[in-house]
Design a protein around this motif. Structure first.
Motif, PDB file in Angstrom:
ATOM      1  N   VAL A   1       9.447   2.809   3.341  1.00 36.10           N
ATOM      2  CA  VAL A   1       9.002   3.387   2.073  1.00 36.10           C
ATOM      3  C   VAL A   1       9.112   4.902   2.179  1.00 36.10           C
ATOM      4  O   VAL A   1       8.594   5.516   3.104  1.00 36.10           O
ATOM      5  CB  VAL A   1       7.551   2.988   1.738  1.00 36.10           C
ATOM      6  CG1 VAL A   1       7.112   3.639   0.438  1.00 36.10           C
ATOM      7  CG2 VAL A   1       7.432   1.462   1.633  1.00 36.10           C
ATOM      8  N   ILE A   2       9.821   5.488   1.214  1.00 38.22           N
ATOM      9  CA  ILE A   2       9.977   6.943   1.146  1.00 38.22           C
ATOM     10  C   ILE A   2       9.007   7.461   0.100  1.00 38.22           C
ATOM     11  O   ILE A   2       9.085   7.112  -1.077  1.00 38.22           O
ATOM     12  CB  ILE A   2      11.420   7.347   0.748  1.00 38.22           C
ATOM     13  CG1 ILE A   2      12.439   6.527   1.533  1.00 38.22           C
ATOM     14  CG2 ILE A   2      11.613   8.839   0.950  1.00 38.22           C
ATOM     15  CD1 ILE A   2      12.368   6.699   3.027  1.00 38.22           C
ATOM     16  N   GLN A   3       8.067   8.280   0.542  1.00 37.14           N
ATOM     17  CA  GLN A   3       7.052   8.818  -0.369  1.00 37.14           C
ATOM     18  C   GLN A   3       7.386  10.249  -0.727  1.00 37.14           C
ATOM     19  O   GLN A   3       8.081  10.956  -0.009  1.00 37.14           O
ATOM     20  CB  GLN A   3       5.669   8.717   0.261  1.00 37.14           C
ATOM     21  CG  GLN A   3       5.225   7.292   0.524  1.00 37.14           C
ATOM     22  CD  GLN A   3       3.846   7.195   1.126  1.00 37.14           C
ATOM     23  OE1 GLN A   3       3.350   8.148   1.714  1.00 37.14           O
ATOM     24  NE2 GLN A   3       3.195   6.054   0.993  1.00 37.14           N
ATOM     25  N   ARG A   4       6.842  10.711  -1.844  1.00 38.15           N
ATOM     26  CA  ARG A   4       7.064  12.083  -2.286  1.00 38.15           C
ATOM     27  C   ARG A   4       6.397  13.062  -1.351  1.00 38.15           C
ATOM     28  O   ARG A   4       5.355  12.787  -0.787  1.00 38.15           O
ATOM     29  CB  ARG A   4       6.499  12.279  -3.686  1.00 38.15           C
ATOM     30  CG  ARG A   4       7.446  11.755  -4.787  1.00 38.15           C
ATOM     31  CD  ARG A   4       6.901  12.127  -6.145  1.00 38.15           C
ATOM     32  NE  ARG A   4       7.831  11.742  -7.205  1.00 38.15           N
ATOM     33  CZ  ARG A   4       7.555  11.938  -8.495  1.00 38.15           C
ATOM     34  NH1 ARG A   4       6.410  12.487  -8.869  1.00 38.15           N
ATOM     35  NH2 ARG A   4       8.440  11.589  -9.408  1.00 38.15           N
TER      36      ARG A   4
ATOM     37  N   LYS B   1       7.867  -9.979  -6.998  1.00 37.92           N
ATOM     38  CA  LYS B   1       6.780 -10.883  -7.376  1.00 37.92           C
ATOM     39  C   LYS B   1       5.438 -10.402  -6.844  1.00 37.92           C
ATOM     40  O   LYS B   1       4.388 -10.746  -7.397  1.00 37.92           O
ATOM     41  CB  LYS B   1       7.078 -12.291  -6.875  1.00 37.92           C
ATOM     42  CG  LYS B   1       8.236 -12.971  -7.588  1.00 37.92           C
ATOM     43  CD  LYS B   1       8.500 -14.363  -7.020  1.00 37.92           C
ATOM     44  CE  LYS B   1       9.665 -15.031  -7.723  1.00 37.92           C
ATOM     45  NZ  LYS B   1       9.955 -16.379  -7.158  1.00 37.92           N
ATOM     46  N   SER B   2       5.466  -9.621  -5.743  1.00 38.51           N
ATOM     47  CA  SER B   2       4.216  -9.140  -5.151  1.00 38.51           C
ATOM     48  C   SER B   2       3.766  -7.810  -5.740  1.00 38.51           C
ATOM     49  O   SER B   2       2.758  -7.251  -5.304  1.00 38.51           O
ATOM     50  CB  SER B   2       4.375  -8.999  -3.634  1.00 38.51           C
ATOM     51  OG  SER B   2       5.196  -7.889  -3.298  1.00 38.51           O
ATOM     52  N   GLY B   3       4.549  -7.282  -6.722  1.00 42.83           N
ATOM     53  CA  GLY B   3       4.115  -6.067  -7.388  1.00 42.83           C
ATOM     54  C   GLY B   3       4.952  -4.842  -7.121  1.00 42.83           C
ATOM     55  O   GLY B   3       4.604  -3.740  -7.560  1.00 42.83           O
ATOM     56  N   VAL B   4       6.077  -4.989  -6.398  1.00 48.50           N
ATOM     57  CA  VAL B   4       6.989  -3.862  -6.173  1.00 48.50           C
ATOM     58  C   VAL B   4       8.246  -4.116  -6.997  1.00 48.50           C
ATOM     59  O   VAL B   4       9.121  -4.882  -6.584  1.00 48.50           O
ATOM     60  CB  VAL B   4       7.351  -3.723  -4.678  1.00 48.50           C
ATOM     61  CG1 VAL B   4       8.273  -2.520  -4.470  1.00 48.50           C
ATOM     62  CG2 VAL B   4       6.104  -3.596  -3.827  1.00 48.50           C
ATOM     63  N   PRO B   5       8.368  -3.531  -8.163  1.00 49.67           N
ATOM     64  CA  PRO B   5       9.488  -3.858  -9.061  1.00 49.67           C
ATOM     65  C   PRO B   5      10.839  -3.489  -8.453  1.00 49.67           C
ATOM     66  O   PRO B   5      10.948  -2.567  -7.631  1.00 49.67           O
ATOM     67  CB  PRO B   5       9.191  -3.015 -10.306  1.00 49.67           C
ATOM     68  CG  PRO B   5       8.306  -1.912  -9.831  1.00 49.67           C
ATOM     69  CD  PRO B   5       7.482  -2.489  -8.723  1.00 49.67           C
ATOM     70  N   GLU B   6      11.861  -4.213  -8.873  1.00 50.93           N
ATOM     71  CA  GLU B   6      13.210  -3.956  -8.360  1.00 50.93           C
ATOM     72  C   GLU B   6      13.666  -2.542  -8.686  1.00 50.93           C
ATOM     73  O   GLU B   6      14.454  -1.950  -7.948  1.00 50.93           O
ATOM     74  CB  GLU B   6      14.196  -4.984  -8.925  1.00 50.93           C
ATOM     75  CG  GLU B   6      13.965  -6.385  -8.388  1.00 50.93           C
ATOM     76  CD  GLU B   6      15.066  -7.350  -8.788  1.00 50.93           C
ATOM     77  OE1 GLU B   6      16.057  -6.904  -9.402  1.00 50.93           O
ATOM     78  OE2 GLU B   6      14.943  -8.546  -8.487  1.00 50.93           O
ATOM     79  N   SER B   7      13.168  -1.979  -9.771  1.00 50.62           N
ATOM     80  CA  SER B   7      13.551  -0.609 -10.136  1.00 50.62           C
ATOM     81  C   SER B   7      13.040   0.411  -9.124  1.00 50.62           C
ATOM     82  O   SER B   7      13.531   1.543  -9.080  1.00 50.62           O
ATOM     83  CB  SER B   7      13.004  -0.271 -11.522  1.00 50.62           C
ATOM     84  OG  SER B   7      11.579  -0.367 -11.540  1.00 50.62           O
TER      85      SER B   7
ATOM     86  N   ASP C   1       0.829  -1.206   0.000  1.00 48.28           N
ATOM     87  CA  ASP C   1       0.000   0.000   0.000  1.00 48.28           C
ATOM     88  C   ASP C   1       0.862   1.253   0.000  1.00 48.28           C
ATOM     89  O   ASP C   1       0.617   2.199  -0.765  1.00 48.28           O
ATOM     90  CB  ASP C   1      -0.928   0.006   1.212  1.00 48.28           C
ATOM     91  CG  ASP C   1      -2.048  -1.012   1.103  1.00 48.28           C
ATOM     92  OD1 ASP C   1      -2.264  -1.528  -0.008  1.00 48.28           O
ATOM     93  OD2 ASP C   1      -2.688  -1.297   2.133  1.00 48.28           O
ATOM     94  N   TRP C   2       1.888   1.274   0.855  1.00 52.15           N
ATOM     95  CA  TRP C   2       2.793   2.428   0.905  1.00 52.15           C
ATOM     96  C   TRP C   2       3.491   2.605  -0.443  1.00 52.15           C
ATOM     97  O   TRP C   2       3.648   3.722  -0.936  1.00 52.15           O
ATOM     98  CB  TRP C   2       3.839   2.234   1.996  1.00 52.15           C
ATOM     99  CG  TRP C   2       3.334   2.378   3.394  1.00 52.15           C
ATOM    100  CD1 TRP C   2       2.203   3.013   3.815  1.00 52.15           C
ATOM    101  CD2 TRP C   2       3.972   1.874   4.575  1.00 52.15           C
ATOM    102  NE1 TRP C   2       2.091   2.939   5.174  1.00 52.15           N
ATOM    103  CE2 TRP C   2       3.158   2.252   5.668  1.00 52.15           C
ATOM    104  CE3 TRP C   2       5.136   1.148   4.825  1.00 52.15           C
ATOM    105  CZ2 TRP C   2       3.485   1.928   6.987  1.00 52.15           C
ATOM    106  CZ3 TRP C   2       5.463   0.819   6.128  1.00 52.15           C
ATOM    107  CH2 TRP C   2       4.647   1.201   7.197  1.00 52.15           C
ATOM    108  N   ALA C   3       3.936   1.473  -0.989  1.00 54.52           N
ATOM    109  CA  ALA C   3       4.705   1.534  -2.240  1.00 54.52           C
ATOM    110  C   ALA C   3       3.841   1.959  -3.409  1.00 54.52           C
ATOM    111  O   ALA C   3       4.365   2.373  -4.452  1.00 54.52           O
ATOM    112  CB  ALA C   3       5.344   0.173  -2.527  1.00 54.52           C
ATOM    113  N   GLY C   4       2.515   1.859  -3.269  1.00 57.46           N
ATOM    114  CA  GLY C   4       1.621   2.222  -4.357  1.00 57.46           C
ATOM    115  C   GLY C   4       1.493   3.706  -4.586  1.00 57.46           C
ATOM    116  O   GLY C   4       0.966   4.137  -5.625  1.00 57.46           O
TER     117      GLY C   4
END
Length: 300
Positions: A297-300, A264-270, A221-224
């Motif tokens: 997770v660092i958000q904008r 694999k869970s949707g957070v790409p390595e990039s 969720d954070w990474a989204g």
């Protein structure tokens, strides 16, 4: 994904120390109660100088001593819960800690067992709840803080204990303070930093990770959020007769393995950044020890 740690230990240390001090987002709602507990008492709290401790407690000549404490103007409430049979206080503490992490609250201090001081002092001198008097070795305490958009700080205190009759209790305080109130350690981080979520690991070639579905959903969720970056800080405990380089290598491989799980869970390595701390960074918290990856997770 490979990580070049040789010759970059100091950069890793500085990166870790900058990231682990996450501050709070605006959220002053009390955490949801632990579901396997019953509410026994609610106490209204209003004081111009409520004593809040940010380090272990001592009592010297009937006076409270602590390396870091503050008397704060607060309003709020305290709630006493009895934990039901079949559950335990560790689960209750993890429940509240998980909620605080989810809202981005900053843990200002935590302790466990005899490292907290005497349970008698916490129960009677700090909280004024004799029911909380239990075994010194079976207690823990944490205080977390957040600051809303108007600069108003709030604190959440969670204390759990096992009494001599084996009954277990949790005491939760939710306190609000006036805007601009100075609270030790609060505000040193950034509301953009979410976490850390602690993921213990085992293995040397293949790895297993101990983290719940709730934690995985939380990171996703954070990474989204647009522009979010996921930071994996890998720690390893230096084993007897193990070289520093080998401990760093184990941490590097664990970070890479978890990175692939996240991909694999949707957070790409990039979208990920890996920091290898290994045994080079020691955090003085009983819950942040051993082989683990701390995910932020660092958000904008």
């Amino acid at each position: 994904m490979s990580v070049d740690y040789r010759g970059s230990v100091f950069r890793s240390v500085f990166a870790v120390m900058a990231l682990v001090s996450a501050a709070a987002q605006a959220n002053q709602v009390p955490p949801e109660p632990f579901e396997d507990a019953v509410l026994e008492e609610t106490v209204s709290i209003s004081s111009p100088g409520r004593l809040v401790l940010f380090s272990p407690v001592r009592e010297v000549n009937n006076e409270i001593r602590s390396a870091s404490l503050a008397r704060l103007p607060v309003k709020g409430e305290g709630q006493l819960f009895r934990i039901l049979d079949g559950a335990n206080r560790e689960e209750a503490r993890d429940h509240y800690l998980s909620q605080l992490q989810a809202r981005g609250a900053q843990v200002l201090f935590e302790c466990s067992g005899r490292g907290c001081g005497r349970s008698n002092v916490w129960a009677n001198q700090i909280f004024g709840q004799s029911t909380l008097y239990g075994r010194d070795e079976n207690q823990d305490y944490l205080v977390a803080g957040s600051i809303d958009e108007n600069g108003r700080p709030s604190l959440t205190l969670v204390y759990t204990v096992t009494r001599g009759n084996q009954r277990e209790y949790v005491w939760v305080e939710q306190l609000e303070t006036p805007p601009g109130t100075s609270i030790p350690g609060l505000g040193a981080g950034s509301a953009r930093i979410k976490g850390p979520v602690l993921v213990p690991w085992e293995g040397s070639i293949t790895f297993s990770f101990e983290w719940s579905a709730t934690d995985r959903r939380l990171v996703n969720d954070w990474a989204g959020a647009e522009g979010a970056r996921v930071v994996l800080v890998a720690y390893s405990e230096l084993k007897e007769n193990e070289s520093f380089e080998d401990a760093m290598s184990r941490a590097e491989k664990a970070a890479g393995s978890l990175s692939r799980v996240l991909a694999k869970s949707g957070v790409p390595e990039s979208q990920q950044t890996l920091v290898v701390a290994g045994p080079s960074v020691v955090i003085p918290s009983p819950d942040r020890q051993g082989d683990r990856v701390e995910v932020m997770v660092i958000q904008r």
